[in-house]
Design a protein around this motif. Structure first.
Motif, short mmCIF file in Angstrom:
data_model
loop_
_atom_site.label_atom_id
_atom_site.label_comp_id
_atom_site.label_asym_id
_atom_site.label_seq_id
_atom_site.Cartn_x
_atom_site.Cartn_y
_atom_site.Cartn_z
N GLN A 1 -0.94 44.23 22.91
CA GLN A 1 -0.07 43.42 23.76
C GLN A 1 -0.08 44.01 25.16
O GLN A 1 0.08 45.21 25.33
N GLU A 2 -0.25 43.18 26.14
CA GLU A 2 -0.30 43.65 27.52
C GLU A 2 1.11 43.71 28.08
O GLU A 2 1.78 42.70 28.23
N ARG A 3 1.54 44.92 28.41
CA ARG A 3 2.89 45.11 28.91
C ARG A 3 2.90 46.13 30.03
O ARG A 3 2.04 47.02 30.10
N LEU A 4 3.89 46.01 30.89
CA LEU A 4 4.18 47.01 31.91
C LEU A 4 5.65 47.38 31.72
O LEU A 4 6.51 46.51 31.76
N VAL A 5 5.92 48.66 31.53
CA VAL A 5 7.28 49.11 31.27
C VAL A 5 7.65 50.19 32.26
O VAL A 5 7.11 51.30 32.23
N GLU A 6 8.61 49.87 33.13
CA GLU A 6 9.06 50.81 34.15
C GLU A 6 10.17 51.72 33.63
O GLU A 6 10.93 51.32 32.73
N ALA B 1 4.48 52.48 32.37
CA ALA B 1 3.52 52.57 31.27
C ALA B 1 2.71 51.29 31.21
O ALA B 1 3.28 50.19 31.12
N VAL B 2 1.39 51.43 31.26
CA VAL B 2 0.49 50.28 31.34
C VAL B 2 -0.24 50.11 30.02
O VAL B 2 -0.99 50.99 29.60
N SER B 3 -0.02 48.99 29.36
CA SER B 3 -0.74 48.72 28.12
C SER B 3 -1.62 47.49 28.30
O SER B 3 -1.40 46.67 29.18
N GLY B 4 -2.62 47.37 27.46
CA GLY B 4 -3.54 46.25 27.56
C GLY B 4 -4.92 46.68 27.12
O GLY B 4 -5.21 47.87 27.03
N CYS C 1 6.80 47.16 38.53
CA CYS C 1 5.39 47.50 38.43
C CYS C 1 4.61 46.19 38.26
O CYS C 1 5.10 45.26 37.61
N ALA C 2 3.43 46.13 38.84
CA ALA C 2 2.63 44.91 38.76
C ALA C 2 1.16 45.27 38.54
O ALA C 2 0.71 46.34 38.96
N ALA C 3 0.44 44.35 37.91
CA ALA C 3 -0.97 44.59 37.62
C ALA C 3 -1.82 43.38 38.02
O ALA C 3 -1.40 42.24 37.87
N ARG C 4 -3.01 43.70 38.53
CA ARG C 4 -4.04 42.68 38.72
C ARG C 4 -5.14 43.00 37.73
O ARG C 4 -5.78 44.05 37.81
N ASP C 5 -5.36 42.11 36.78
CA ASP C 5 -6.37 42.32 35.77
C ASP C 5 -7.68 41.65 36.18
O ASP C 5 -7.70 40.76 37.01
N ASN D 1 -1.03 39.43 38.46
CA ASN D 1 -0.82 38.42 37.44
C ASN D 1 0.21 38.80 36.40
O ASN D 1 0.56 37.96 35.56
N ARG D 2 0.67 40.04 36.37
CA ARG D 2 1.74 40.37 35.45
C ARG D 2 2.65 41.44 36.05
O ARG D 2 2.20 42.28 36.82
N PHE D 3 3.93 41.36 35.65
CA PHE D 3 4.96 42.23 36.16
C PHE D 3 5.78 42.78 35.01
O PHE D 3 5.91 42.15 33.96
#
Length: 121
Positions: free
Chosen positions: A1-6, A23-26, A94-98, A109-111
């Motif tokens: 599961q793609e998650r970002l946990v601050e 923490a960056v998962s994916g 936290c944010a990610a560009r995949d 695309n995800r926060f």
């Protein structure tokens, strides 16, 4: 599961410091990670971002006070915040560009859900 946990938010007096973690998962490591914040009644503001290869961009409002970094083996993004001011009070995200089809997406695309930072004078 793609998650970002601050984590790491809290209350601090002006001039103090905090270090936020994400923490960056994916399945794959994002091509770019960043930190945003949003204060009540204000638009979301991008603070800093870092590519998977380590290239960094800062917004003028935080350059020199905040430092973004990452530990790729631990899949963790950090934001070291020094010389905090009451105007830094906000929810920090936290944010990610995949990557998509081998290319980095144009936009984040995800926060994460955010962590609250409160700076008192």
């Amino acid at each position: 599961q793609e998650r970002l946990v601050e984590s790491g938010g809290g209350s601090v007096q002006a001039g103090g410091s905090l270090r936020l973690s994400c923490a960056v998962s994916g399945e794959t490591y994002p091509c770019r990670l960043g930190w945003y914040r949003q204060a009540p009644g204000k638009e979301r503001e991008r603070l800093a971002s870092i590519t998977s290869s380590g290239d960094i961009i800062y917004q003028d409002s935080v350059e020199g006070r905040f430092t973004i970094s990452q530990d790729k083996p631990k899949r963790t993004l950090y934001l070291q915040m020094n010389s905090l001011r009451p105007e830094d009070t906000a929810m920090y995200y936290c944010a990610a560009r995949d990557a998509s089809m081998g290319l980095c997406r144009r936009d984040f695309n995800r926060f994460g859900q955010g962590t609250q930072v409160t700076v008192s004078s």
